[in-house]
Write an enzyme that holds these catalytic residues in place. Structure first.
Site, mmCIF file in Angstrom:
data_model
loop_
_atom_site.group_PDB
_atom_site.id
_atom_site.type_symbol
_atom_site.label_atom_id
_atom_site.label_comp_id
_atom_site.label_asym_id
_atom_site.label_seq_id
_atom_site.Cartn_x
_atom_site.Cartn_y
_atom_site.Cartn_z
ATOM 1 N N ARG A 227 -41.220 -29.202 1.606
ATOM 2 C CA ARG A 227 -39.931 -29.232 2.271
ATOM 3 C C ARG A 227 -38.846 -28.825 1.276
ATOM 4 O O ARG A 227 -38.940 -29.096 0.074
ATOM 5 C CB ARG A 227 -39.622 -30.635 2.813
ATOM 6 C CG ARG A 227 -40.329 -30.948 4.122
ATOM 7 C CD ARG A 227 -39.861 -30.063 5.282
ATOM 8 N NE ARG A 227 -40.508 -30.371 6.548
ATOM 9 C CZ ARG A 227 -41.580 -29.756 7.034
ATOM 10 N NH1 ARG A 227 -42.177 -28.796 6.344
ATOM 11 N NH2 ARG A 227 -42.069 -30.100 8.211
ATOM 12 N N HIS A 275 -40.545 -20.108 6.473
ATOM 13 C CA HIS A 275 -41.267 -21.308 6.937
ATOM 14 C C HIS A 275 -42.513 -20.926 7.750
ATOM 15 O O HIS A 275 -42.675 -21.311 8.906
ATOM 16 C CB HIS A 275 -40.343 -22.227 7.753
ATOM 17 C CG HIS A 275 -40.839 -23.638 7.822
ATOM 18 N ND1 HIS A 275 -40.002 -24.735 7.860
ATOM 19 C CD2 HIS A 275 -42.101 -24.137 7.856
ATOM 20 C CE1 HIS A 275 -40.733 -25.841 7.929
ATOM 21 N NE2 HIS A 275 -42.023 -25.490 7.926
HETATM 22 P P1 NAP Z 1 -49.921 -35.978 3.451
HETATM 23 O O1 NAP Z 1 -51.366 -35.894 3.725
HETATM 24 O O2 NAP Z 1 -49.164 -37.146 3.972
HETATM 25 O O3 NAP Z 1 -49.705 -35.910 1.876
HETATM 26 C C1 NAP Z 1 -48.468 -36.159 1.273
HETATM 27 C C2 NAP Z 1 -48.674 -36.224 -0.222
HETATM 28 O O4 NAP Z 1 -47.393 -36.400 -0.832
HETATM 29 C C3 NAP Z 1 -49.527 -37.441 -0.649
HETATM 30 O O5 NAP Z 1 -50.364 -37.083 -1.715
HETATM 31 C C4 NAP Z 1 -48.479 -38.439 -1.108
HETATM 32 O O6 NAP Z 1 -48.914 -39.344 -2.092
HETATM 33 C C5 NAP Z 1 -47.468 -37.501 -1.719
HETATM 34 N N1 NAP Z 1 -46.163 -38.176 -1.842
HETATM 35 C C6 NAP Z 1 -45.351 -38.605 -0.853
HETATM 36 N N2 NAP Z 1 -44.254 -39.199 -1.389
HETATM 37 C C7 NAP Z 1 -44.391 -39.122 -2.727
HETATM 38 C C8 NAP Z 1 -43.606 -39.540 -3.819
HETATM 39 N N3 NAP Z 1 -42.437 -40.187 -3.642
HETATM 40 N N4 NAP Z 1 -44.066 -39.311 -5.059
HETATM 41 C C9 NAP Z 1 -45.248 -38.678 -5.258
HETATM 42 N N5 NAP Z 1 -46.051 -38.250 -4.262
HETATM 43 C C10 NAP Z 1 -45.616 -38.472 -3.010
HETATM 44 O O7 NAP Z 1 -49.172 -34.678 3.988
HETATM 45 P P2 NAP Z 1 -49.768 -33.212 4.160
HETATM 46 O O8 NAP Z 1 -50.431 -33.113 5.478
HETATM 47 O O9 NAP Z 1 -50.519 -32.842 2.946
HETATM 48 O O10 NAP Z 1 -48.415 -32.361 4.263
HETATM 49 C C11 NAP Z 1 -47.479 -32.364 3.194
HETATM 50 C C12 NAP Z 1 -46.176 -31.740 3.632
HETATM 51 O O11 NAP Z 1 -46.321 -30.322 3.718
HETATM 52 C C13 NAP Z 1 -45.684 -32.125 5.021
HETATM 53 O O12 NAP Z 1 -45.012 -33.370 4.992
HETATM 54 C C14 NAP Z 1 -44.760 -30.993 5.370
HETATM 55 O O13 NAP Z 1 -43.459 -31.335 4.958
HETATM 56 C C15 NAP Z 1 -45.274 -29.828 4.549
HETATM 57 N N6 NAP Z 1 -45.826 -28.728 5.370
HETATM 58 C C16 NAP Z 1 -45.247 -27.498 5.285
HETATM 59 C C17 NAP Z 1 -45.773 -26.455 6.008
HETATM 60 C C18 NAP Z 1 -45.184 -25.083 5.912
HETATM 61 O O14 NAP Z 1 -45.539 -24.204 6.690
HETATM 62 N N7 NAP Z 1 -44.314 -24.829 4.980
HETATM 63 C C19 NAP Z 1 -46.895 -26.645 6.827
HETATM 64 C C20 NAP Z 1 -47.453 -27.898 6.896
HETATM 65 C C21 NAP Z 1 -46.913 -28.945 6.153
HETATM 66 P P3 NAP Z 1 -50.113 -40.398 -1.798
HETATM 67 O O15 NAP Z 1 -51.365 -39.554 -1.754
HETATM 68 O O16 NAP Z 1 -50.088 -41.284 -2.962
HETATM 69 O O17 NAP Z 1 -49.787 -41.049 -0.497
HETATM 70 C C1 GLV Z 2 -44.660 -27.386 8.959
HETATM 71 O O1 GLV Z 2 -43.704 -27.278 8.276
HETATM 72 C C2 GLV Z 2 -45.312 -28.631 9.195
HETATM 73 O O2 GLV Z 2 -44.728 -29.663 8.902
HETATM 74 O O3 GLV Z 2 -46.458 -28.602 9.693
#
Ligand code: NAP
Ligand code: GLV
Length: 312
Positions: A227, A275
């Site tokens: 993000r 994005h």
């Molecule tokens: P997820 O499974 O919830 O993983 C989030 C990761 O971030 C976890 O490892 C978590 O730590 C870590 N985290 C959260 N807060 C933190 C902090 N304060 N300090 C250190 N680490 C922290 O989420 P995901 O499915 O991988 O997705 C991650 C993000 O990618 C989404 O929230 C979204 O914003 C973004 N995204 C972007 C796109 C795009 O097209 N650009 C697409 C999809 C997703 P823990 O493992 O310790 O809980």
């Molecule tokens: C895209 O940004 C997502 O959160 O899946």
């Protein structure tokens, strides 16, 4: 009968209906504004960036499925019902899409592609010799569903891999895990190519700023596909202009779309993608929602429920 209330304000959204009809036979798929009334019976919302206040008008909603992994597009609604569970997207399509983007961009920096393009524009035959992958330190900020999947995709290329997350991770071959605020600086100091895959929360906002970027090795590059709130963009431009950082690829911004007059568009060390790092894919996403509805209807917890206190 399963009733889905669908909200997406994007061109091409007609691909979603057949995906849900295939995943949930007999589904009543209602696309906004044709959501009916709360008297129509229990329903599930499947949405991206719904109008603020809309979901609160439907007290028959049992669960909200986020069309993406991030939930900021939902939680920014001040009227979002506090007691309805939110399920975050985490299907295979999203993971595969992100791995493709991360492989593409990491390789681009490792293999000096931005510098090759600059030479080409000057018609300059300038042979640059990239290091071996085993000499390049890639750091993944956020080791959740996407960070983990991307690390597995990068592994066979032979990079020195590390991750940073809030909580400690079990030891794993070929990847060094850092966790917690106290380890952040060490993680940055060993990272040549940083991949941001963090959710937007108060704790992750502004984590990359002039002080923390200065801790990264000279000529490090940043890829941000989590993000936009992660990075202070003014500080990033200063770090690029001073030559401390070699490049940045930015897929996400606090304000989207990025204003057409924003100077980042024409910064020679910045790549911007709108994005699209990973776009939720209808077939796998509809199957993921169908699977979770089955779980809910058999009295089980759905997967990947948003922890509202944690913010992800
Ligand atoms: P997820 O499974 O919830 O993983 C989030 C990761 O971030 C976890 O490892 C978590 O730590 C870590 N985290 C959260 N807060 C933190 C902090 N304060 N300090 C250190 N680490 C922290 O989420 P995901 O499915 O991988 O997705 C991650 C993000 O990618 C989404 O929230 C979204 O914003 C973004 N995204 C972007 C796109 C795009 O097209 N650009 C697409 C999809 C997703 P823990 O493992 O310790 O809980
Ligand atoms: C895209 O940004 C997502 O959160 O899946």
């Amino acid at each position: 009968m399963t009733r889905i209330l669908f909200y997406l304000d994007e061109p091409g959204k007609e691909i979603w209906r057949p995906a849900f009809e295939a995943a949930i036979p007999g589904v009543e798929f209602r696309e906004y504004p044709d959501w009916g009334t709360p008297d129509d019976g229990p329903a599930y919302v499947f949405a991206w960036e719904p109008e603020p206040g809309l979901i609160a008008k439907y007290p028959n909603v049992k669960t909200i499925f986020s069309l993406g992994a991030g939930v900021d597009h939902l939680t920014s609604d001040p009227d979002l019902p506090a007691d309805v569970p939110i399920v975050r997207m985490s299907d295979m399509g999203l993971k595969e899409g992100m791995a493709e983007y991360v492989l593409m961009t990491v390789l681009m920096y490792h293999r000096y592609m931005p510098r090759m393009l600059a030479s080409q524009r000057k018609h300059e035959w300038r042979r640059l010799f990239p290091p071996a992958a085993s000499d390049v330190r890639v750091g993944i900020l956020g080791y959740g569903a996407l960070g983990h999947y991307c690390a597995q995709a990068l592994k066979p290329l032979g990079y020195q891999l590390a991750s940073w997350s809030r909580t400690a991770k079990p030891e794993e071959d070929g990847i060094r895990h850092y966790s917690g605020e106290e380890a952040f600086e060490d993680f940055l100091a060993r990272t040549d190519i940083l991949v941001g895959l963090l959710p937007s929360t108060p704790e992750t906002t502004g984590l990359l700023n002039s002080r923390t970027m200065a801790l990264m090795p000279r000529h490090a590059a940043i890829i941000n596909a989590g993000r936009g709130s992660l990075i202070n963009l003014g500080d990033l431009v200063s770090a690029l202009d001073s030559g401390h950082l070699s490049g940045a690829t930015l897929d996400v911004f606090v304000e989207e779309p990025l204003d057409e007059n924003n100077p980042l568009w024409s910064h020679e060390k910045v790549f911007i993608t709108p994005h699209i790092a990973s776009i939720t894919r209808p077939t796998t996403a509809a199957e993921y929602v169908a699977e979770n509805i089955k779980r809910i209807e058999s009295g089980l917890q759905p997967q990947n429920v948003l922890d509202r206190k944690r913010g992800y």
